[in-house]
Design an enzyme around this catalytic site. Structure first.
Site, PDB file in Angstrom:
ATOM      1  CG  ASP A 191      31.021  39.038  34.852  1.00  0.00           C
ATOM      2  OD1 ASP A 191      31.135  39.750  33.841  1.00  0.00           O
ATOM      3  OD2 ASP A 191      31.941  38.316  35.272  1.00  0.00           O
ATOM      4  CD  GLU A 197      37.936  43.273  38.844  1.00  0.00           C
ATOM      5  OE1 GLU A 197      38.371  42.719  39.881  1.00  0.00           O
ATOM      6  OE2 GLU A 197      37.185  42.695  38.042  1.00  0.00           O
TER       7      GLU A 197
HETATM    8  C1  DGY Z   1      35.077  36.287  35.588  1.00  0.00           C
HETATM    9  O1  DGY Z   1      35.512  35.153  35.512  1.00  0.00           O
HETATM   10  O2  DGY Z   1      34.715  36.829  36.644  1.00  0.00           O
HETATM   11  C2  DGY Z   1      35.048  37.115  34.393  1.00  0.00           C
HETATM   12  O3  DGY Z   1      34.406  38.337  34.602  1.00  0.00           O
HETATM   13  C3  DGY Z   1      34.477  36.433  33.193  1.00  0.00           C
HETATM   14  O4  DGY Z   1      34.778  37.218  32.103  1.00  0.00           O
END
Ligand code: DGY
Length: 422
Positions: free
Chosen positions: A165, A395
Site C-alpha cells: 500500500d 503481520e
Molecule cells: C488496508 O486496508 O490496509 C488494506 O491493505 C487494503 O487492502
C-alpha cells in the site's frame, strides 16, 4: 527453531481461529474479510492441515470473481463493521459485494503447488477441472483489461492493488492524485498504532481513487483512459508472469486448451521482451514506473526484487542484482526489508516502507533458488524462521528490531511458516 512441534500447533491454531465459514480472514478486527493474495498464501498453510479446507479457501475467493474475469482484492462475504472502506464505499453491486481492483495474482502459482502436493489426487483433479476456466478468465482479464495496448507490462490503478500500500515507490504517483474533499473515519487506527500505518494524506488519495472507479461505473476502458494513478508495478508484473507460466503448465495437463496456451505464451513473450524498459543502468536494478509521467521510481523495494521470482532477469542483470540482494540481506539485522535500507524513504516499522514480510521473503527465496543462489535463499529462510521464533506470528516485522507489527496471529505468516519453515 526452538520447538518445532509447538510452532506447528500454534500456526495451525491461528488458521482455525481465523476461519470464518470456509474462508480465512487475515486477522480479527483489522482485516475481517477475505483478501485475494492472503487467501492464496493461506491455502498453502491449510494444505498442511486439511486439503479439502485448502481447496475451499480458493473456491470461496472465486465466488467473488467478476463476469469480466477479475478476482477482486477483497470479497466481503458478510457484513462486519470493524473495517473501512467497506462494501458501501466501494459501491460494487454484485451478489457478493467486493472491491473494484485486484491484488498480486499469486493465486495460480499456489493452485499449481497445491495440485502437485496433494495427497488426495482425485480431489485435486476435480478441483482443478472446476477452477481452471476461472483461472484462465482471471489471467485473460489482466492482459486484456490492464494492458490494452499490448506493452507486455500490465498497469495497476491503486496502491492497494500492489498489496504494498504505502510503499515509497508510489509516493510521487499518488501525490498527483487529488485528495477527497470530505472527512471519513479510518478504522485501521482502532486496531494498530498510527506509526505502523499509512499517513492521512495517503488515505485521502486511496479513497479518491475508490470514488473514481465508482464514478466510472467500473468501466475498464474508461478507467484505463482517465485514471489519475497508473503504474507498472514490478511486484504485480513479476507475480503475474510467474503465475502465467504456471497456468500454461496446468493447461498443458488438461485437454482442449491449445488456443489458450498459444495466447498466454504470446503474453509471456511480450513481457520478456519489454521488461527491460524498466531496467535502470544508473540504479543497477529494475524499477517501477509511473505510466502517466513515464518516470521510473528510484526507490528499491522488494517489489523490484520480485523479478527474480519470475526469472525475468538476464544473466548479465543478475551479475549486479546478486550483490545488491546480498547487500540488502545484510543491511538490516532482520531481512529482507521491504524498502532497501540505503534508500532515503526507508522506515523500519511503517507498513510497506521498510518492515519484513514473510511471504515476500518466501517468493524471493524461490527466485534465488531458480538462479542457483542457494546461500541467499537459505539466508532468507533462516531470517524468516528467526522472526517467528523470537517474535511470533505477526503481520510483518520491524527490520531493525524484529518486533512484530500490524495484526497479530496473522494467517499468511502462519501459513508461510507451515508451508516453508516448519
Ligand atoms: C488496508 O486496508 O490496509 C488494506 O491493505 C487494503 O487492502
Amino acid at each position: 527453531m526452538k520447538n518445532q512441534q509447538l510452532f506447528i500447533e500454534q500456526a495451525k491454531g491461528i488458521l482455525v481461529k481465523n476461519d470464518v465459514d470456509g474462508y480465512t480472514i487475515p486477522t480479527h478486527g483489522l482485516y475481517p474479510f477475505q483478501w485475494n493474495w492472503d487467501a492464496a498464501i493461506t491455502a498453502l498453510g491449510w494444505m498442511k492441515v486439511d486439503e479439502s479446507r485448502a481447496w475451499l479457501e480458493i473456491e470461496m475467493l472465486l465466488k467473488g470473481q467478476w463476469e469480466n474475469g477479475m478476482v477482486p482484492h477483497i470479497v466481503f462475504h458478510k457484513p462486519v463493521d470493524t473495517y473501512f472502506p467497506g462494501p458501501d464505499v466501494w459501491g460494487v453491486k454484485n451478489k457478493i459485494p467486493t472491491t473494484a481492483i485486484s491484488q498480486p495474482p499469486v493465486l495460480v502459482t499456489v493452485v499449481k503447488m497445491m495440485f502437485e502436493q496433494a495427497q488426495d489426487k482425485a480431489l485435486a483433479e476435480a478441483q482443478l477441472a472446476e477452477m481452471l476456466p476461472k483461472l484462465i478468465a482471471y489471467h485473460k482479464w489482466w492482459y486484456n483489461d490492464r494492458d490494452p495496448e499490448n506493452t507486455g507490462l500490465v498497469v495497476s490503478y491503486h496502491p492497494w492493488e500492489s498489496g504494498m500500500d504505502n510503499s515509497p515507490a508510489w509516493d510521487e504517483s499518488l501525490a498527483a492524485v487529488p485528495p477527497v474533499d470530505y472527512s471519513y473515519k479510518r478504522k485501521d487506527l482502532d486496531h494498530v498504532d498510527s506509526d505502523e500505518r499509512p499517513h492521512a494524506e495517503q488515505y485521502d488519495r486511496y479513497i479518491y481513487l475508490v470514488d473514481f472507479f465508482k464514478k466510472c461505473n467500473f468501466d475498464s476502458a474508461l478507467i484505463y483512459k482517465n485514471c489519475p494513478y497508473k503504474t507498472n508495478d514490478l511486484g504485480i508484473i513479476s507475480i503475474l508472469h510467474k503465475a502465467t507460466k504456471d497456468l500454461v503448465s496446468l493447461c498443458e495437463q488438461s485437454k482442449n486448451n491449445e488456443q489458450n496456451i498459444a495466447w498466454f505464451n504470446e503474453q509471456l513473450a511480450l513481457t520478456e521482451n519489454n521488461i527491460n524498459t524498466l531496467w535502470s543502468d544508473e540504479h543497477n536494478s529494475f524499477l517501477n514506473k509511473d505510466v502517466i509521467t513515464q518516470k521510473l521510481s528510484p526507490v528499491l523495494t522488494t517489489g523490484t526484487m520480485l523479478v527474480i521470482f519470475a526469472e525475468l532477469a538476464s544473466a548479465k542483470q543478475m551479475k549486479v542484482l546478486t550483490p545488491l540482494l546480498n547487500d540488502w540481506l545484510n543491511e538490516t539485522p532482520y531481512a529482507m526489508s521491504s524498502t532497501y535500507a540505503k534508500c532515503e524513504a526507508f522506515e523500519p516499522q511503517r507498513y510497506w516502507r521498510g518492515p519484513v514480510w514473510l511471504h515476500i521473503n518466501w517468493m524471493i527465496a524461490l527466485g534465488a533458488d531458480s538462479y542457483g543462489l542457494t546461500k541467499e535463499s537459505e539466508q532468507l529462510k533462516q531470517a524468516s524462521a528467526t522472526l517467528i521464533d523470537e517474535f511470533g506470528f505477526f503481520e510483518y516485522f520491524n527490520s531493525k528490531t524484529g518486533a512484530g507489527c500490524g495484526g497479530d496471529d496473522f494467517s499468511w505468516t502462519a501459513a508461510i511458516a507451515l508451508h516453508w519453515l516448519l
